[in-house]
Design a protein around this motif. Structure first.
Motif, PDB file in Angstrom:
ATOM      1  N   LEU A  80     132.211  52.674  11.044  1.00 27.06           N
ATOM      2  CA  LEU A  80     132.581  51.791   9.942  1.00 27.06           C
ATOM      3  C   LEU A  80     131.689  50.561   9.904  1.00 27.06           C
ATOM      4  CD1 LEU A  80     134.444  51.251   7.588  1.00 27.06           C
ATOM      5  CD2 LEU A  80     136.083  50.207   9.159  1.00 27.06           C
ATOM      6  N   VAL A  81     131.301  50.037  11.070  1.00 22.08           N
ATOM      7  CA  VAL A  81     130.395  48.884  11.113  1.00 22.08           C
ATOM      8  C   VAL A  81     129.052  49.242  10.489  1.00 22.08           C
ATOM      9  CG1 VAL A  81     129.167  47.286  12.619  1.00 22.08           C
ATOM     10  CG2 VAL A  81     131.532  47.898  13.129  1.00 22.08           C
ATOM     11  N   ILE A  82     128.536  50.435  10.830  1.00 25.11           N
ATOM     12  CA  ILE A  82     127.250  50.867  10.276  1.00 25.11           C
ATOM     13  C   ILE A  82     127.342  51.023   8.759  1.00 25.11           C
ATOM     14  CG2 ILE A  82     125.589  52.766  10.230  1.00 25.11           C
ATOM     15  CD1 ILE A  82     126.204  53.225  13.194  1.00 25.11           C
ATOM     16  N   VAL A  83     128.450  51.598   8.280  1.00 27.30           N
ATOM     17  CA  VAL A  83     128.639  51.766   6.836  1.00 27.30           C
ATOM     18  C   VAL A  83     128.691  50.409   6.139  1.00 27.30           C
ATOM     19  CG1 VAL A  83     130.222  52.581   5.055  1.00 27.30           C
ATOM     20  CG2 VAL A  83     129.755  54.005   7.059  1.00 27.30           C
ATOM     21  N   ILE A  84     129.441  49.475   6.718  1.00 26.74           N
ATOM     22  CA  ILE A  84     129.570  48.141   6.128  1.00 26.74           C
ATOM     23  C   ILE A  84     128.222  47.430   6.107  1.00 26.74           C
ATOM     24  CG2 ILE A  84     130.444  45.825   6.661  1.00 26.74           C
ATOM     25  CD1 ILE A  84     133.137  46.983   7.154  1.00 26.74           C
ATOM     26  N   ARG A  85     127.472  47.530   7.204  1.00 28.31           N
ATOM     27  CA  ARG A  85     126.160  46.867   7.251  1.00 28.31           C
ATOM     28  C   ARG A  85     125.194  47.476   6.231  1.00 28.31           C
ATOM     29  NH1 ARG A  85     124.923  42.161   9.776  1.00 28.31           N
ATOM     30  NH2 ARG A  85     122.983  42.979  10.626  1.00 28.31           N
ATOM     31  N   THR A  86     125.274  48.787   6.029  1.00 25.86           N
ATOM     32  CA  THR A  86     124.399  49.424   5.044  1.00 25.86           C
ATOM     33  C   THR A  86     124.739  48.955   3.630  1.00 25.86           C
ATOM     34  OG1 THR A  86     124.202  51.376   6.471  1.00 25.86           O
ATOM     35  CG2 THR A  86     123.570  51.627   4.162  1.00 25.86           C
ATOM     36  N   ILE A  87     126.037  48.936   3.309  1.00 28.53           N
ATOM     37  CA  ILE A  87     126.449  48.454   1.983  1.00 28.53           C
ATOM     38  C   ILE A  87     126.106  46.978   1.818  1.00 28.53           C
ATOM     39  CG2 ILE A  87     128.426  48.117   0.454  1.00 28.53           C
ATOM     40  CD1 ILE A  87     129.763  50.490   1.789  1.00 28.53           C
ATOM     41  N   GLN A  88     126.258  46.204   2.894  1.00 30.27           N
ATOM     42  CA  GLN A  88     125.890  44.795   2.840  1.00 30.27           C
ATOM     43  C   GLN A  88     124.403  44.633   2.567  1.00 30.27           C
ATOM     44  OE1 GLN A  88     126.608  42.617   6.483  1.00 30.27           O
ATOM     45  NE2 GLN A  88     126.756  40.674   5.410  1.00 30.27           N
ATOM     46  N   GLY A  89     123.582  45.502   3.167  1.00 27.96           N
ATOM     47  CA  GLY A  89     122.150  45.464   2.888  1.00 27.96           C
ATOM     48  C   GLY A  89     121.841  45.783   1.443  1.00 27.96           C
ATOM     49  N   MET A  90     122.544  46.753   0.880  1.00 27.01           N
ATOM     50  CA  MET A  90     122.357  47.079  -0.532  1.00 27.01           C
ATOM     51  C   MET A  90     122.752  45.901  -1.418  1.00 27.01           C
ATOM     52  SD  MET A  90     123.828  51.002  -0.449  1.00 27.01           S
ATOM     53  CE  MET A  90     123.489  51.290  -2.178  1.00 27.01           C
ATOM     54  N   ALA A  91     123.840  45.228  -1.055  1.00 28.56           N
ATOM     55  CA  ALA A  91     124.274  44.061  -1.831  1.00 28.56           C
ATOM     56  C   ALA A  91     123.239  42.941  -1.750  1.00 28.56           C
ATOM     57  CB  ALA A  91     125.624  43.566  -1.316  1.00 28.56           C
ATOM     58  N   GLN A  92     122.703  42.698  -0.550  1.00 35.67           N
ATOM     59  CA  GLN A  92     121.695  41.654  -0.417  1.00 35.67           C
ATOM     60  C   GLN A  92     120.391  42.041  -1.103  1.00 35.67           C
ATOM     61  OE1 GLN A  92     121.067  39.863   3.372  1.00 35.67           O
ATOM     62  NE2 GLN A  92     123.228  39.356   3.662  1.00 35.67           N
ATOM     63  N   GLY A  93     120.073  43.341  -1.111  1.00 29.55           N
ATOM     64  CA  GLY A  93     118.894  43.775  -1.858  1.00 29.55           C
ATOM     65  C   GLY A  93     119.027  43.486  -3.337  1.00 29.55           C
ATOM     66  N   MET A  94     120.239  43.664  -3.880  1.00 28.88           N
ATOM     67  CA  MET A  94     120.502  43.307  -5.272  1.00 28.88           C
ATOM     68  C   MET A  94     120.272  41.818  -5.499  1.00 28.88           C
ATOM     69  SD  MET A  94     124.027  45.503  -5.672  1.00 28.88           S
ATOM     70  CE  MET A  94     124.571  44.442  -7.020  1.00 28.88           C
ATOM     71  N   ALA A  95     120.734  41.012  -4.546  1.00 29.45           N
ATOM     72  CA  ALA A  95     120.609  39.560  -4.704  1.00 29.45           C
ATOM     73  C   ALA A  95     119.168  39.099  -4.558  1.00 29.45           C
ATOM     74  CB  ALA A  95     121.497  38.857  -3.683  1.00 29.45           C
ATOM     75  N   TRP A  96     118.437  39.679  -3.590  1.00 27.15           N
ATOM     76  CA  TRP A  96     117.048  39.253  -3.376  1.00 27.15           C
ATOM     77  C   TRP A  96     116.212  39.456  -4.632  1.00 27.15           C
ATOM     78  CZ3 TRP A  96     116.403  36.104   0.310  1.00 27.15           C
ATOM     79  CH2 TRP A  96     116.963  36.274   1.578  1.00 27.15           C
ATOM     80  N   THR A  97     116.327  40.635  -5.238  1.00 25.78           N
ATOM     81  CA  THR A  97     115.495  40.931  -6.408  1.00 25.78           C
ATOM     82  C   THR A  97     116.048  40.300  -7.684  1.00 25.78           C
ATOM     83  OG1 THR A  97     116.692  43.030  -6.589  1.00 25.78           O
ATOM     84  CG2 THR A  97     114.571  43.071  -5.479  1.00 25.78           C
ATOM     85  N   GLY A  98     117.371  40.134  -7.764  1.00 23.76           N
ATOM     86  CA  GLY A  98     117.950  39.553  -8.962  1.00 23.76           C
ATOM     87  C   GLY A  98     117.491  38.136  -9.219  1.00 23.76           C
TER      88      GLY A  98
END
Length: 424
Positions: A146-164
């Motif tokens: 679950l930690v790995i899943v959360i960190r992966t989704i968190q990375g996707m969320a931050q990727g959205m923010a970085w490029t946005g």
């Protein structure tokens, strides 16, 4: 032509675009602290040797224990915080999972931001990252998967923010102010890295490692409220912007699609993240020394954009080639983020914040000088003026590269080492 003199340059310090840069600075600060939080907390999360120490102290110093009895509840929470048996291999997967998530969303998020609006993309990314940060301690109790899943989704969320955020700058930053505005916003990453490294361990010792996630996750939620309240996708729809500033921004921006104008910023964000991953890979596998990695990425980040800038005047007849070079210049220049830009953490970690502040100050001064010099050069003749601007920028880059290759170091300097005081 008759209306041109009436459009005056908008105010700088007390302006919405610089307020946007400050808010984005704190957004970047929040995201990097949330990203690094696990790297700090993992020391206590997998360390099972420190738990029994507190209660043994009372048998040796009963009087001191009596005086410290008021702090017992906090200390007991600290010592009772969960400890996990995660192997080094498992920890490596956990750390890298957030980077995989970021890489997955770099290109699609930039495209979607140009269609649906960068405000929603960045705000949603920051909010999701903050909520997942708050839930990390609970997820750790349910298991490493679950930690790995959360960190992966968190990375996707931050990727959205970085490029946005770069899509927003395409509509808010006048061309001659982009360096200043983006440097103010981007400095939040360096400031956040410094803060989390300084206070993360103290929070873990004083309150327990879960509070690292609770504190910086809560800061992110507060930042989201500020973001959704104050920020708009473009100056034309902002209800509080002055007419003078709106005219200044709109008149200075070229008429082009949001997706196209955001491509250089997306390239910059992508190269920053990918360059950091490659640099850490070379260091973790002991393929190159630290100083070699710093000089390699500094060379790539200064030489490649210089070559593109010099080539621009000679390919002006080709629209596609010109666009590609204009995208590559900010993209490849951000490879310096893994080079000399973070070199202060190598040579003087104790004074990294002070030195980073000085370097950022020189960067802002350079932005002011370059804007003035560019305006002067293109006022003489637009064609030859822009050619001279590109050549001058390449020459400055080459001077900086030669200087860094000659004098750059990666060892902690003697004046930055902690001195041990001996008591007689």
């Amino acid at each position: 032509m008759d209306e041109q003199p009436s459009i005056r340059k908008g105010p700088e310090i007390c302006s919405l675009r610089y307020g946007l840069a400050l808010i984005m600075h704190f957004s970047n600060f929040t995201m990097i602290t949330q990203r690094v939080s696990l790297s700090i907390a993992i020391i206590a999360m997998v360390n099972s040797t420190q738990q029994p120490g507190l209660f043994n102290a009372s048998t040796e110093r009963p009087l001191e224990f009596t005086f410290n009895h008021s702090n017992r509840s906090i200390k007991e929470f600290n010592t009772r915080a969960s400890v996990y048996e995660w192997s080094p291999e498992t920890q490596g997967i956990i750390f890298s999972s957030i980077n995989y998530g970021i890489i997955l969303t770099l290109i699609p998020s930039g495209y979607l931001a140009g269609i649906f609006g960068a405000k929603q993309m960045l705000g949603a990314g920051l909010l999701i990252s903050s909520l997942l940060t708050l839930s990390t301690p609970l997820a750790a109790d349910f298991g490493v998967i679950l930690v790995i899943v959360i960190r992966t989704i968190q990375g996707m969320a931050q990727g959205m923010a970085w490029t946005g955020q770069f899509t927003i700058w395409a509509k808010w930053a006048p061309p001659l102010e982009r360096s200043k505005l983006t440097s103010i916003a981007g400095s939040g990453v360096a400031f956040g890295s410094f803060i989390i490294l300084c206070v993360g361990g103290l929070i873990s010792q004083a309150l327990g490692w879960p509070f690292i996630f609770y504190i910086f996750g809560s800061i992110g939620c507060v930042c989201c409220l500020l973001w959704f309240t104050v920020i708009y996708d473009d100056p034309s729809h902002h209800p509080c912007i002055s007419v003078r500033e709106k005219e200044h921004i709109v008149s200075s921006l070229p008429r082009q699609s949001g997706v196209l104008s955001s491509l250089p910023f997306i390239a910059a964000s992508s190269c920053t993240i990918l360059g950091g991953q490659l640099a850490d890979f070379l260091l973790s596998r002991n393929l190159l020394r630290l100083i070699t990695v710093r000089k390699l990425f500094s060379s790539l980040g200064l030489l490649l954009p210089s070559l593109c800038a010099v080539a621009l005047p000679f390919v002006a007849s080709s629209y596609i080639t010109t666009i590609i070079l204009l995208i590559l210049i900010p993209g490849t220049s951000n490879l310096c983020d893994s080079g000399f830009i973070i070199n202060t953490l190598d040579i003087a970690p104790r004074y990294a914040s002070f030195l980073m502040g000085i370097s950022r100050g020189f960067g802002l001064i350079a932005g002011i000088i370059s804007s003035t010099a560019t305006g002067f050069l293109i006022s003489q003749d637009s064609v030859s003026g822009w050619r001279n601007v590109f050549f001058l920028a390449a020459a400055v880059n080459m001077f900086g590269l030669v200087f860094y290759l000659t004098f750059g170091q990666a060892e902690i300097q003697y004046w930055a080492k902690e001195r041990t005081l001996t008591r007689l």
